[in-house]
Design a protein around this motif. Structure first.
Motif, mmCIF file in Angstrom:
data_model
loop_
_atom_site.group_PDB
_atom_site.id
_atom_site.type_symbol
_atom_site.label_atom_id
_atom_site.label_comp_id
_atom_site.label_asym_id
_atom_site.label_seq_id
_atom_site.Cartn_x
_atom_site.Cartn_y
_atom_site.Cartn_z
ATOM 1 N N ASN A 7 10.851 76.645 71.145
ATOM 2 C CA ASN A 7 10.969 75.254 71.547
ATOM 3 C C ASN A 7 11.169 75.199 73.066
ATOM 4 O OD1 ASN A 7 11.530 72.565 71.955
ATOM 5 N ND2 ASN A 7 12.940 72.390 70.222
ATOM 6 N N PRO A 8 10.071 75.244 73.833
ATOM 7 C CA PRO A 8 10.192 75.286 75.297
ATOM 8 C C PRO A 8 10.983 74.113 75.877
ATOM 9 C CG PRO A 8 7.927 75.676 74.621
ATOM 10 C CD PRO A 8 8.691 75.290 73.406
ATOM 11 N N LYS A 14 18.356 73.501 78.641
ATOM 12 C CA LYS A 14 19.578 74.299 78.775
ATOM 13 C C LYS A 14 19.827 74.744 80.216
ATOM 14 C CE LYS A 14 19.599 76.116 74.060
ATOM 15 N NZ LYS A 14 19.535 77.340 73.244
ATOM 16 N N TRP A 15 18.781 74.717 81.049
ATOM 17 C CA TRP A 15 18.942 75.118 82.443
ATOM 18 C C TRP A 15 19.646 74.000 83.207
ATOM 19 C CZ3 TRP A 15 18.294 79.768 84.518
ATOM 20 C CH2 TRP A 15 17.511 80.692 83.837
ATOM 21 N N LYS A 16 20.601 74.388 84.041
ATOM 22 C CA LYS A 16 21.317 73.429 84.879
ATOM 23 C C LYS A 16 21.117 73.835 86.340
ATOM 24 C CE LYS A 16 25.855 71.751 86.114
ATOM 25 N NZ LYS A 16 27.277 72.028 86.071
ATOM 26 N N ALA A 34 19.837 77.952 89.547
ATOM 27 C CA ALA A 34 19.999 77.379 88.212
ATOM 28 C C ALA A 34 20.773 78.342 87.319
ATOM 29 C CB ALA A 34 18.635 77.069 87.608
ATOM 30 N N GLU A 35 21.403 77.775 86.295
ATOM 31 C CA GLU A 35 22.162 78.569 85.321
ATOM 32 C C GLU A 35 21.695 78.222 83.917
ATOM 33 O OE1 GLU A 35 26.440 78.441 85.630
ATOM 34 O OE2 GLU A 35 26.337 78.415 87.822
ATOM 35 N N LYS A 42 19.855 82.192 88.077
ATOM 36 C CA LYS A 42 18.591 82.547 88.726
ATOM 37 C C LYS A 42 18.490 81.786 90.034
ATOM 38 C CE LYS A 42 16.828 84.820 85.155
ATOM 39 N NZ LYS A 42 16.834 86.226 85.092
ATOM 40 N N LYS A 43 17.768 82.378 90.944
ATOM 41 C CA LYS A 43 17.453 81.742 92.217
ATOM 42 C C LYS A 43 15.930 81.665 92.262
ATOM 43 C CE LYS A 43 18.022 82.997 97.083
ATOM 44 N NZ LYS A 43 18.824 83.881 97.932
#
Length: 178
Positions: A7-8, A14-16, A34-35, A42-43
Motif C-alpha cells: 500500500n504505497p 508514515k513519512w514525516k 524525513a523520518e 533519511k536526508k
C-alpha cells in the motif's frame, strides 16, 4: 522496491518531514529530512548535479557523495548524453545517519525536457523574413543549446561563455564615441 510495497499511499503517509532547506541560487539544491517509524531517518536532496555529487563549501548543507571517485566519470557521461538529446538534468542523493553523521549516496539523474513553445520556429522564420536576425542566449549547457537551436531553426554553431571574447572598457568607450 516501490512495487513490493503493498500500500504505497499508506507507506508514504508514515513519512514525516522534519526539516527543509529550500532551493537557493547559492546552494542550487533542495534538501529535506524525513523520518519513518520503520525505516528511520533519511536526508533527500535534488538539484544541480555538481551540487548533489559534491556540495563544495557554499554555506549550505555540505557533503560529498559516498564513492564519488568510483562513480563520477560514469555519472557525468550519462549527464552529457542526456544534454546531447536536449535534456536538462537534476541529480538526486539519499542520505542515512551513520554514527551521528550523514552519509550521502548518489541515487540517480532525472532527465527533464524543457521544449520550446510550439510556435517558436514559425516566429523565427517570420522574423528572418523581415530582416531580423535571431540569436539565442541561454544559461543551459552548450549541448542543450545546440539541440534547442536545431528544434527551432537556428544554426547550431553555439559558443559556450568560455569561448566568447569580452570587450574591455576602453574598447567599449572608443566605439561609443563614433
Amino acid at each position: 522496491y516501490a512495487k513490493s510495497i503493498k500500500n504505497p499511499a499508506a507507506t508514504l503517509q508514515k513519512w514525516k518531514v522534519t526539516k527543509v532547506a529550500g532551493f537557493t541560487p547559492e546552494a542550487q539544491r533542495f534538501v529535506a529530512y524525513a523520518e519513518h517509524p520503520e525505516q528511520g531517518k533519511k536526508k533527500l536532496a535534488k538539484g544541480l548535479l555538481d551540487k548533489i555529487l559534491d556540495t563544495g563549501d557554499d554555506g549550505g548543507d555540505l557533503w560529498v557523495c559516498e564513492d564519488l571517485a568510483k562513480i563520477e566519470a560514469d555519472v557525468r557521461a550519462v549527464d552529457i548524453e542526456f544534454s546531447k538529446k536536449g535534456y536538462k538534468t537534476v541529480g538526486v542523493a539519499i542520505g542515512e545517519e551513520v554514527n551521528g553523521k550523514w552519509v550521502m549516496r548518489f541515487a540517480g539523474i532525472i532527465p527533464m525536457i524543457d521544449p520550446p513553445r510550439h510556435d517558436t520556429a514559425d516566429v523565427i522564420v517570420k522574423l528572418n523574413d523581415n530582416g531580423i536576425q535571431v540569436r539565442m542566449i541561454t544559461g543551459d549547457h552548450k549541448n542543450i543549446a545546440i539541440e534547442t537551436a536545431k528544434r527551432i531553426g537556428l544554426p547550431p554553431n553555439i559558443l559556450a561563455n568560455t569561448e566568447l571574447e569580452y570587450l574591455d572598457q576602453e574598447t567599449v568607450s572608443e566605439d561609443e564615441g563614433e
